[in-house]
Design a protein around this motif. Structure first.
Motif, PDB file in Angstrom:
ATOM      1  N   ALA A 139       0.837  -1.205   0.000  1.00 62.26           N
ATOM      2  CA  ALA A 139       0.000   0.000   0.000  1.00 62.26           C
ATOM      3  C   ALA A 139       0.872   1.255   0.000  1.00 62.26           C
ATOM      4  N   TYR A 140       1.922   1.268   0.803  1.00 64.22           N
ATOM      5  CA  TYR A 140       2.822   2.426   0.812  1.00 64.22           C
ATOM      6  C   TYR A 140       3.475   2.632  -0.560  1.00 64.22           C
ATOM      7  N   VAL A 141       3.878   1.564  -1.206  1.00 62.72           N
ATOM      8  CA  VAL A 141       4.462   1.670  -2.550  1.00 62.72           C
ATOM      9  C   VAL A 141       3.427   2.227  -3.515  1.00 62.72           C
ATOM     10  N   ASP A 142       2.210   1.695  -3.477  1.00 60.74           N
ATOM     11  CA  ASP A 142       1.141   2.195  -4.351  1.00 60.74           C
ATOM     12  C   ASP A 142       0.877   3.677  -4.119  1.00 60.74           C
ATOM     13  N   LEU A 143       0.807   4.075  -2.867  1.00 63.05           N
ATOM     14  CA  LEU A 143       0.511   5.476  -2.558  1.00 63.05           C
ATOM     15  C   LEU A 143       1.611   6.403  -3.044  1.00 63.05           C
ATOM     16  N   GLY A 144       2.854   5.964  -2.903  1.00 63.49           N
ATOM     17  CA  GLY A 144       3.965   6.762  -3.422  1.00 63.49           C
ATOM     18  C   GLY A 144       3.912   6.862  -4.938  1.00 63.49           C
ATOM     19  N   ASN A 145       3.645   5.748  -5.591  1.00 65.38           N
ATOM     20  CA  ASN A 145       3.533   5.750  -7.054  1.00 65.38           C
ATOM     21  C   ASN A 145       2.364   6.619  -7.513  1.00 65.38           C
ATOM     22  N   TRP A 146       1.243   6.515  -6.821  1.00 63.76           N
ATOM     23  CA  TRP A 146       0.054   7.293  -7.158  1.00 63.76           C
ATOM     24  C   TRP A 146       0.355   8.789  -7.053  1.00 63.76           C
ATOM     25  N   ALA A 147       0.994   9.208  -5.970  1.00 62.32           N
ATOM     26  CA  ALA A 147       1.346  10.619  -5.795  1.00 62.32           C
ATOM     27  C   ALA A 147       2.311  11.079  -6.891  1.00 62.32           C
ATOM     28  N   THR A 148       3.253  10.231  -7.254  1.00 62.56           N
ATOM     29  CA  THR A 148       4.205  10.569  -8.318  1.00 62.56           C
ATOM     30  C   THR A 148       3.486  10.724  -9.649  1.00 62.56           C
ATOM     31  N   ILE A 149       2.549   9.835  -9.928  1.00 63.87           N
ATOM     32  CA  ILE A 149       1.796   9.898 -11.183  1.00 63.87           C
ATOM     33  C   ILE A 149       0.956  11.169 -11.247  1.00 63.87           C
ATOM     34  N   ILE A 150       0.362  11.555 -10.128  1.00 63.99           N
ATOM     35  CA  ILE A 150      -0.406  12.810 -10.095  1.00 63.99           C
ATOM     36  C   ILE A 150       0.493  13.988 -10.437  1.00 63.99           C
ATOM     37  N   GLU A 151       1.681  14.020  -9.854  1.00 62.39           N
ATOM     38  CA  GLU A 151       2.631  15.112 -10.132  1.00 62.39           C
ATOM     39  C   GLU A 151       3.093  15.076 -11.584  1.00 62.39           C
ATOM     40  N   GLU A 152       3.386  13.904 -12.094  1.00 63.24           N
ATOM     41  CA  GLU A 152       3.818  13.772 -13.498  1.00 63.24           C
ATOM     42  C   GLU A 152       2.722  14.257 -14.444  1.00 63.24           C
ATOM     43  N   ARG A 153       1.479  13.892 -14.151  1.00 61.69           N
ATOM     44  CA  ARG A 153       0.382  14.345 -15.008  1.00 61.69           C
ATOM     45  C   ARG A 153       0.285  15.866 -14.987  1.00 61.69           C
ATOM     46  N   ARG A 154       0.423  16.464 -13.818  1.00 63.96           N
ATOM     47  CA  ARG A 154       0.361  17.923 -13.711  1.00 63.96           C
ATOM     48  C   ARG A 154       1.443  18.583 -14.558  1.00 63.96           C
ATOM     49  N   LEU A 155       2.666  18.048 -14.491  1.00 65.28           N
ATOM     50  CA  LEU A 155       3.770  18.622 -15.269  1.00 65.28           C
ATOM     51  C   LEU A 155       3.560  18.407 -16.771  1.00 65.28           C
ATOM     52  N   HIS A 156       3.113  17.220 -17.141  1.00 63.67           N
ATOM     53  CA  HIS A 156       2.876  16.950 -18.560  1.00 63.67           C
ATOM     54  C   HIS A 156       1.720  17.797 -19.104  1.00 63.67           C
ATOM     55  N   GLU A 157       0.711  18.025 -18.286  1.00 58.58           N
ATOM     56  CA  GLU A 157      -0.394  18.883 -18.715  1.00 58.58           C
ATOM     57  C   GLU A 157       0.082  20.322 -18.886  1.00 58.58           C
ATOM     58  N   ARG A 158       0.904  20.795 -17.982  1.00 55.64           N
ATOM     59  CA  ARG A 158       1.474  22.153 -18.144  1.00 55.64           C
ATOM     60  C   ARG A 158       2.295  22.234 -19.421  1.00 55.64           C
ATOM     61  N   ALA A 159       3.104  21.199 -19.681  1.00 56.81           N
ATOM     62  CA  ALA A 159       3.923  21.181 -20.897  1.00 56.81           C
ATOM     63  C   ALA A 159       3.047  21.117 -22.142  1.00 56.81           C
ATOM     64  N   ARG A 160       1.953  20.345 -22.075  1.00 53.42           N
ATOM     65  CA  ARG A 160       1.040  20.248 -23.220  1.00 53.42           C
ATOM     66  C   ARG A 160       0.421  21.609 -23.519  1.00 53.42           C
ATOM     67  N   ARG A 161      -0.027  22.295 -22.464  1.00 58.61           N
ATOM     68  CA  ARG A 161      -0.607  23.628 -22.676  1.00 58.61           C
ATOM     69  C   ARG A 161       0.432  24.591 -23.239  1.00 58.61           C
ATOM     70  N   LYS A 162       1.647  24.509 -22.733  1.00 51.26           N
ATOM     71  CA  LYS A 162       2.721  25.367 -23.234  1.00 51.26           C
ATOM     72  C   LYS A 162       3.013  25.068 -24.695  1.00 51.26           C
ATOM     73  N   ALA A 163       3.153  23.782 -25.029  1.00 49.30           N
ATOM     74  CA  ALA A 163       3.445  23.392 -26.412  1.00 49.30           C
ATOM     75  C   ALA A 163       2.294  23.775 -27.338  1.00 49.30           C
ATOM     76  N   ALA A 164       1.070  23.608 -26.879  1.00 41.32           N
ATOM     77  CA  ALA A 164      -0.092  23.969 -27.703  1.00 41.32           C
ATOM     78  C   ALA A 164      -0.127  25.471 -27.935  1.00 41.32           C
ATOM     79  N   GLY A 165       0.233  26.240 -26.920  1.00 45.03           N
ATOM     80  CA  GLY A 165       0.258  27.694 -27.062  1.00 45.03           C
ATOM     81  C   GLY A 165       1.362  28.169 -27.983  1.00 45.03           C
ATOM     82  N   SER A 166       2.502  27.462 -27.968  1.00 46.77           N
ATOM     83  CA  SER A 166       3.623  27.897 -28.794  1.00 46.77           C
ATOM     84  C   SER A 166       3.460  27.483 -30.236  1.00 46.77           C
ATOM     85  N   THR A 167       2.535  26.537 -30.519  1.00 48.19           N
ATOM     86  CA  THR A 167       2.320  26.110 -31.895  1.00 48.19           C
ATOM     87  C   THR A 167       1.084  26.750 -32.495  1.00 48.19           C
TER      88      THR A 167
END
Length: 172
Positions: A139-167
């Protein structure tokens, strides 16, 4: 130990910045700091004079890499917002909008799987004490992975918005 083996392996624990110039050692010391530090503390970790540390820290503060906290003594800390900005820019530069959107979708699916498995919306809502001793480590491993995935999605979404704006087509 041969010189080749020394160059290929990790640096020694007692001198992690060995072989780097003073500017890089100060940079490394700041990056590894867990809390604001004085120039003297950074100088000690970077194996340089206090004056050299202050010079480089001033440069890094001007660039926004470190945050200078006024007081007696002045303290410096790594600017996590700067490093996040760099990461988002790198993702936007190295990936297409479609690639970033695909990654956001993949991460969202994985988040939904965790939500379904644990029956809550975020890892912070999971009470690990509800699990028996055999399952708690997983459970601790899952929770750590889940939190990491949430952060990764946030960063990738920011990058997607940035890339979409620059194109987007220019309106000039």
């Amino acid at each position: 130990m041969t010189d080749d083996a020394r160059r290929d392996g990790p640096p020694p624990f007692d001198r992690p910045f060995e072989g780097e110039d003073t500017k890089q050692r100060v940079y490394g010391a700041v990056l590894h700091a867990r809390e604001p530090m004085t120039a003297a503390e950074i100088a000690e970790r970077a194996d340089c004079s206090g004056e050299s540390a202050r010079t480089h820290l001033s440069f890094y503060a001007d660039l926004g890499i470190v945050i200078r906290h006024e007081g007696r003594p002045v303290r410096y800390e790594r600017n996590d917002d700067y490093f996040e900005w760099r990461r988002v820019n790198k993702l936007a530069r190295e990936n297409t909008v479609d690639e970033l959107q695909a990654r956001v979708s993949e991460l969202t699916d994985r988040i939904e799987e965790y939500r379904d498995e644990y029956g809550v919306d975020s890892p912070a809502e999971v009470d690990v004490l509800e699990f028996d001793a055999e399952r708690i480590d997983d459970a601790y491993v899952d929770l750590g992975n889940w939190a990491t995935i949430i952060e990764e999605r946030r960063l990738h979404e920011r990058a997607r918005r940035k890339a979409a704006g620059s194109t987007a087509p220019s309106h000039s």
